[in-house]
Design a protein around this motif. Structure first.
Motif, PDB file in Angstrom:
ATOM      1  N   ASP A  65      -5.994  -6.416  -5.077  1.00 45.73           N
ATOM      2  CA  ASP A  65      -7.241  -7.044  -5.530  1.00 45.73           C
ATOM      3  C   ASP A  65      -8.392  -6.040  -5.622  1.00 45.73           C
ATOM      4  O   ASP A  65      -9.515  -6.407  -5.954  1.00 45.73           O
ATOM      5  CB  ASP A  65      -7.612  -8.244  -4.636  1.00 45.73           C
ATOM      6  N   SER A 106     -13.172   0.022   4.198  1.00 42.65           N
ATOM      7  CA  SER A 106     -11.963  -0.369   3.486  1.00 42.65           C
ATOM      8  C   SER A 106     -11.816   0.533   2.263  1.00 42.65           C
ATOM      9  O   SER A 106     -12.481   1.536   2.125  1.00 42.65           O
ATOM     10  CB  SER A 106     -12.036  -1.854   3.112  1.00 42.65           C
ATOM     11  N   GLY A 107     -10.894   0.163   1.365  1.00 43.20           N
ATOM     12  CA  GLY A 107     -10.686   1.019   0.192  1.00 43.20           C
ATOM     13  C   GLY A 107      -9.985   0.239  -0.901  1.00 43.20           C
ATOM     14  O   GLY A 107     -10.170  -0.977  -0.990  1.00 43.20           O
ATOM     15  N   SER A 116      -2.107  -3.152   7.591  1.00 44.18           N
ATOM     16  CA  SER A 116      -1.550  -4.165   6.695  1.00 44.18           C
ATOM     17  C   SER A 116      -0.370  -3.600   5.903  1.00 44.18           C
ATOM     18  O   SER A 116      -0.509  -3.221   4.731  1.00 44.18           O
ATOM     19  CB  SER A 116      -2.669  -4.648   5.755  1.00 44.18           C
ATOM     20  N   LYS A 140       2.958  -3.394   3.665  1.00 44.30           N
ATOM     21  CA  LYS A 140       3.119  -4.147   2.411  1.00 44.30           C
ATOM     22  C   LYS A 140       4.521  -4.717   2.232  1.00 44.30           C
ATOM     23  O   LYS A 140       5.522  -3.995   2.319  1.00 44.30           O
ATOM     24  CB  LYS A 140       2.758  -3.242   1.235  1.00 44.30           C
ATOM     25  N   VAL A 176      -2.763 -15.404   3.083  1.00 42.35           N
ATOM     26  CA  VAL A 176      -2.432 -15.947   1.762  1.00 42.35           C
ATOM     27  C   VAL A 176      -2.621 -14.878   0.689  1.00 42.35           C
ATOM     28  O   VAL A 176      -3.674 -14.242   0.621  1.00 42.35           O
ATOM     29  CB  VAL A 176      -3.346 -17.152   1.435  1.00 42.35           C
ATOM     30  N   GLY A 177      -1.605 -14.680  -0.145  1.00 44.45           N
ATOM     31  CA  GLY A 177      -1.726 -13.765  -1.277  1.00 44.45           C
ATOM     32  C   GLY A 177      -2.479 -14.428  -2.419  1.00 44.45           C
ATOM     33  O   GLY A 177      -2.219 -15.590  -2.744  1.00 44.45           O
ATOM     34  N   ASN A 178      -3.405 -13.697  -3.013  1.00 44.06           N
ATOM     35  CA  ASN A 178      -4.113 -14.191  -4.198  1.00 44.06           C
ATOM     36  C   ASN A 178      -3.376 -13.694  -5.436  1.00 44.06           C
ATOM     37  O   ASN A 178      -3.438 -12.507  -5.782  1.00 44.06           O
ATOM     38  CB  ASN A 178      -5.562 -13.680  -4.176  1.00 44.06           C
TER      39      ASN A 178
END
Ligand SMILES: C[S@@+](CC[C@H](N)C(=O)[O-])C[C@H]1O[C@@H](n2cnc3c(N)ncnc32)[C@H](O)[C@@H]1O
Ligand SMILES: Nc1nc2[nH]cc(C(=O)O)c2c(=O)[nH]1
Ligand code: SF4
Ligand SMILES: [Mg+2]
Length: 242
Positions: free
Chosen positions: A41, A80-81, A126, A128, A188-190
């Motif tokens: 995102d 963040s990045g 996080s 993946k 939740v994945g967007n």
């Protein structure tokens, strides 16, 4: 003085994800990533589309910018990045923030270690899942968790896996089983990064949240897990800088 590639400095807003969800915070978003997740995102941090917007700033300039924008209305900053763990020497930013009474959080995927990880107050790793098309380097992740444990930093650490499908669920179970003493979050994945009507996105993401809750409730391996949506996506949709 070292310079860091920065794409966005914004806030105060709330941390929309994970271990300190709801916490009022500023964000510093660095440019560049060693991954290219299928559903990222924040792809503008690495896909070249925001190349012209990258500023090279010293730690002092970043802090001045944070204070200009946030005034006295914050005492927490999330880095963040992109992947900020590509950057050496970030203690140059973290230490003065601490001296100013500001707590510092980090979002990273667990593909690189940096010694300054042990100064982070809220460290989110996080890794993946398969839907991202990225491959986890388990020996690097083992090493990162081991170092944090040795340094007594597990209380400041969490793991957060974004979920898009049942294959991702099995991956999340594996991660949690491998590192049982690290607080574990499923997110939740967007899967609709193009939707520009936030009400439509929120309604869709709440359905996905219900599905994810059902999955976790049904699992015998996730009794200690926490399940969260991206709160900022529910409130502001796909808007940038919130
Ligand atoms: C944009 S990344 C930047 C930090 C670091 N590169 C990482 O991935 O952890 C910040 C967080 O957003 C999550 N994320 C990225 N795209 C997402 C999406 N489409 N839906 C839900 N979470 C997403 C990532 O998994 C990560 O936890
Ligand atoms: N409000 C808000 N919370 C977030 N938590 C993690 C974010 C990120 O992009 O790393 C993020 C973000 O971009 N906005
Ligand atoms: S690791 Fe993070 S920033 Fe990099 S592509 Fe994946 S989600 Fe995006
Ligand atoms: Mg984000």
């Amino acid at each position: 003085m070292n310079k860091y590639p920065v794409l966005e400095i914004f806030g105060p807003t709330i941390q929309g994800e994970g271990m300190v969800v709801g916490r009022k915070t500023m964000f510093v978003r660095t440019a560049g990533c060693d991954y290219s997740c299928a559903w990222c995102d924040s792809a503008f941090t690495w896909d070249g589309s925001a190349k012209e917007d990258i500023e090279r700033l010293t730690a002092e300039e970043i802090i001045d910018r944070l204070n200009d924008i946030g005034g006295n209305k914050f005492n927490h900053v999330t880095i963040s990045g992109g992947n900020p763990a590509l950057l050496k020497n970030l203690h140059e930013l973290i230490d003065p923030l601490h001296e100013q009474g500001v707590e510092v959080a980090l979002e990273t995927q667990g593909s690189r270690w940096q010694d300054w990880f042990t100064s982070i107050d809220d460290l989110t790793i996080s890794p993946k899942p398969p839907s991202s098309k990225m491959k986890t380097n388990w020996s690097i992740l083992d090493d990162i968790i081991h170092r944090l444990k040795e340094a007594g930093r597990l209380r400041n650490t969490s793991l957060k896996v974004v979920i898009f499908n049942e294959e991702d669920m099995r991956y999340a179970e594996d991660v949690h089983e491998r590192y049982p003493d690290v607080p574990f979050f499923l997110q939740v994945g967007n899967d609709d990064l193009e939707e520009d009507e936030s009400a439509n996105l929120a309604s869709h993401l709440l359905d996905q949240y219900e599905w994810l809750i059902d999955q976790v409730v049904a699992s015998e391996k996730l009794n200690q897990a926490r399940v969260l949506p991206q709160v900022h996506a529910l409130v502001w949709g796909n808007k940038r800088g919130v």
